[in-house]
Write an enzyme that holds these catalytic residues in place. Structure first.
Site, PDB file in Angstrom:
ATOM      1  N   SER A  90       0.798  -1.226   0.000  1.00 46.39           N
ATOM      2  CA  SER A  90       0.000   0.000   0.000  1.00 46.39           C
ATOM      3  C   SER A  90       0.829   1.273   0.000  1.00 46.39           C
ATOM      4  O   SER A  90       0.280   2.366  -0.121  1.00 46.39           O
ATOM      5  CB  SER A  90      -0.935   0.020   1.218  1.00 46.39           C
ATOM      6  OG  SER A  90      -0.187  -0.033   2.422  1.00 46.39           O
ATOM      7  N   SER A 132      -6.145   2.853  -7.774  1.00 48.71           N
ATOM      8  CA  SER A 132      -5.517   4.000  -7.115  1.00 48.71           C
ATOM      9  C   SER A 132      -5.327   5.175  -8.062  1.00 48.71           C
ATOM     10  O   SER A 132      -5.061   4.990  -9.258  1.00 48.71           O
ATOM     11  CB  SER A 132      -4.158   3.583  -6.553  1.00 48.71           C
ATOM     12  OG  SER A 132      -3.406   4.700  -6.117  1.00 48.71           O
ATOM     13  N   GLU A 134      -2.799   6.849  -8.112  1.00 50.91           N
ATOM     14  CA  GLU A 134      -1.397   6.809  -8.529  1.00 50.91           C
ATOM     15  C   GLU A 134      -1.237   6.241  -9.936  1.00 50.91           C
ATOM     16  O   GLU A 134      -0.182   6.394 -10.553  1.00 50.91           O
ATOM     17  CB  GLU A 134      -0.579   5.983  -7.534  1.00 50.91           C
ATOM     18  CG  GLU A 134      -0.385   6.640  -6.181  1.00 50.91           C
ATOM     19  CD  GLU A 134       0.629   7.784  -6.211  1.00 50.91           C
ATOM     20  OE1 GLU A 134       1.557   7.731  -7.030  1.00 50.91           O
ATOM     21  OE2 GLU A 134       0.473   8.712  -5.411  1.00 50.91           O
ATOM     22  N   TYR A 156       4.376   1.042  -7.564  1.00 51.93           N
ATOM     23  CA  TYR A 156       3.031   0.901  -7.001  1.00 51.93           C
ATOM     24  C   TYR A 156       1.977   1.259  -8.045  1.00 51.93           C
ATOM     25  O   TYR A 156       1.011   0.512  -8.255  1.00 51.93           O
ATOM     26  CB  TYR A 156       2.886   1.803  -5.774  1.00 51.93           C
ATOM     27  CG  TYR A 156       1.486   1.855  -5.219  1.00 51.93           C
ATOM     28  CD1 TYR A 156       1.034   0.884  -4.323  1.00 51.93           C
ATOM     29  CD2 TYR A 156       0.609   2.873  -5.569  1.00 51.93           C
ATOM     30  CE1 TYR A 156      -0.253   0.924  -3.813  1.00 51.93           C
ATOM     31  CE2 TYR A 156      -0.680   2.923  -5.061  1.00 51.93           C
ATOM     32  CZ  TYR A 156      -1.107   1.944  -4.187  1.00 51.93           C
ATOM     33  OH  TYR A 156      -2.392   1.991  -3.680  1.00 51.93           O
ATOM     34  N   LYS A 160      -0.881  -1.267  -9.769  1.00 54.71           N
ATOM     35  CA  LYS A 160      -2.318  -0.985  -9.684  1.00 54.71           C
ATOM     36  C   LYS A 160      -2.935  -0.844 -11.076  1.00 54.71           C
ATOM     37  O   LYS A 160      -4.075  -1.261 -11.323  1.00 54.71           O
ATOM     38  CB  LYS A 160      -2.556   0.272  -8.860  1.00 54.71           C
ATOM     39  CG  LYS A 160      -2.385   0.082  -7.364  1.00 54.71           C
ATOM     40  CD  LYS A 160      -3.454  -0.853  -6.823  1.00 54.71           C
ATOM     41  CE  LYS A 160      -3.412  -0.973  -5.307  1.00 54.71           C
ATOM     42  NZ  LYS A 160      -4.486  -1.854  -4.799  1.00 54.71           N
TER      43      LYS A 160
END
Length: 343
Positions: A90, A132, A134, A156, A160
């Site tokens: 996370s 996300s 992101e 990350y 995702k």
């Protein structure tokens, strides 16, 4: 214990119940009459918050998202009506040092589950995939919506994005009910202090109480769309209550800088105007690639799901600051100060 199916209780499986989202989601689902099964990789560190919930219809068991066979056995045994995937890596910062782990936990494991669902004919299970903001990375489009092109710049974000694209493919081509919530930054007093928001509120309280003399941060100019985790899990649940699965941006539609967060927290901690005195910058805390601004457009989510946030930015920071004062005073035997966070 009686069979939840016989009692007409829906059964839900929360993959990764030990974080802040897991707590708020479990609390909401228990309130709505669900039988909740949650998984964690750390049974010995179940949070006091989770332990405070109704244990009659809540069970927490060990499982790892990377163990596809184990997860499928669990689903076959428990026969959940809904599955919420909240597990995985996370932390964006952590992913830069552990890219392989982020890809395996956030993407490849999830894709294996989708493939297995399709092969096993599990189209009746409603699945929530935690995507996300992101994924948008260094986008030039503000605000971002469900149709904004993805341009991730961190391991990350890449992980995702892969799972998000896979969810779309299995939804459209294989008929699986997979709703993807494109979640913007959402916070609460339950955030670990490894996250910048909680680091700020905890740091402000520590300085005011004389427990610390500085707050060390990285990029103060980065801007994010911050909301309250308790609001965001309601959107997750609503995504699985509609007829057709889809993608939904969950955001506030506002953006604030890290410095804005610091200033607000300091004001609430009774340290107004003292940022220059206590806040220090450390270049080692800067990310290899930084996203300057992210802000979501929640109009589709508001319209289709009738979802609206209940906690604004200042109220969120206030709740976090007040909670940190409470915890620190209790831990250190200190008297709770008279600061704006409590007024």
């Amino acid at each position: 214990m009686a069979d939840p199916k016989a009692l007409n209780l829906k059964t839900v499986l929360i993959l990764g119940i030990s974080g802040q989202d897991g707590y708020y989601l479990a609390k909401l689902l228990l309130k709505n009459g669900y039988k909740v099964i949650g998984t964690t990789r750390h049974l010995d560190s179940t949070s006091p918050a989770l332990k405070s919930l109704d244990q009659k219809n809540l069970s927490i068991i060990y499982a790892d998202i990377r163990d596809t066979e184990g997860i499928l056995n669990l689903i076959t045994l428990k026969k959940p009506d809904e599955v919420y995937n909240l597990t995985g890596v996370s932390s964006v910062a952590y992913s830069f040092e552990h890219g392989d782990e982020a890809l395996e936990a956030n993407a490849f494991s999830v894709i294996r589950l989708f493939e297995s669902f399709s092969k096993m004919g599990l189209e009746n299970i409603k699945f929530f995939q935690s995507s996300s903001s992101e994924m948008f990375g260094k986008t030039t489009i503000t605000p971002q919506s469900e149709t904004t092109p993805l341009n991730p710049v961190s391991p990350y974000g890449v992980s995702k994005a892969l799972a998000h694209r896979a969810a779309d493919r299995f939804r459209k081509n294989e008929g699986l009910f997979i709703a993807s919530g494109i979640l913007y930054n959402h916070e609460s007093p339950l955030r670990p202090t490894t996250f910048v928001t909680r680091k700020i509120t905890n740091g402000a309280a520590r300085i005011k109480l004389g427990l610390s003399s500085e707050l060390v941060l990285g990029n103060l100019d980065a801007r994010r769309d911050w909301g309250f985790a308790g609001d965001y899990v309601e959107a997750m649940w609503k995504m699985l209550q509609i007829e057709n699965a889809d993608d939904f941006v969950v955001a506030t539609g506002e953006t604030h800088s890290v410095l804005d967060f610091v200033t607000t927290a300091f004001n609430l901690a009774g340290l107004s105007g003292q940022e220059d005195k206590y806040v220090k910058m450390d270049s080692h805390l800067l990310r290899p690639t930084e996203i300057h601004q992210l802000m979501g457009d929640p109009s589709k989510t508001s319209k289709v799901l009738d979802w609206h946030r209940s906690v604004d930015f200042e109220s969120l920071v206030k709740e976090m600051v007040a909670n940190d004062f409470e915890l620190l005073c209790k831990e250190n035997g200190l008297t709770k100060p008279d600061v704006p966070a409590f007024n």
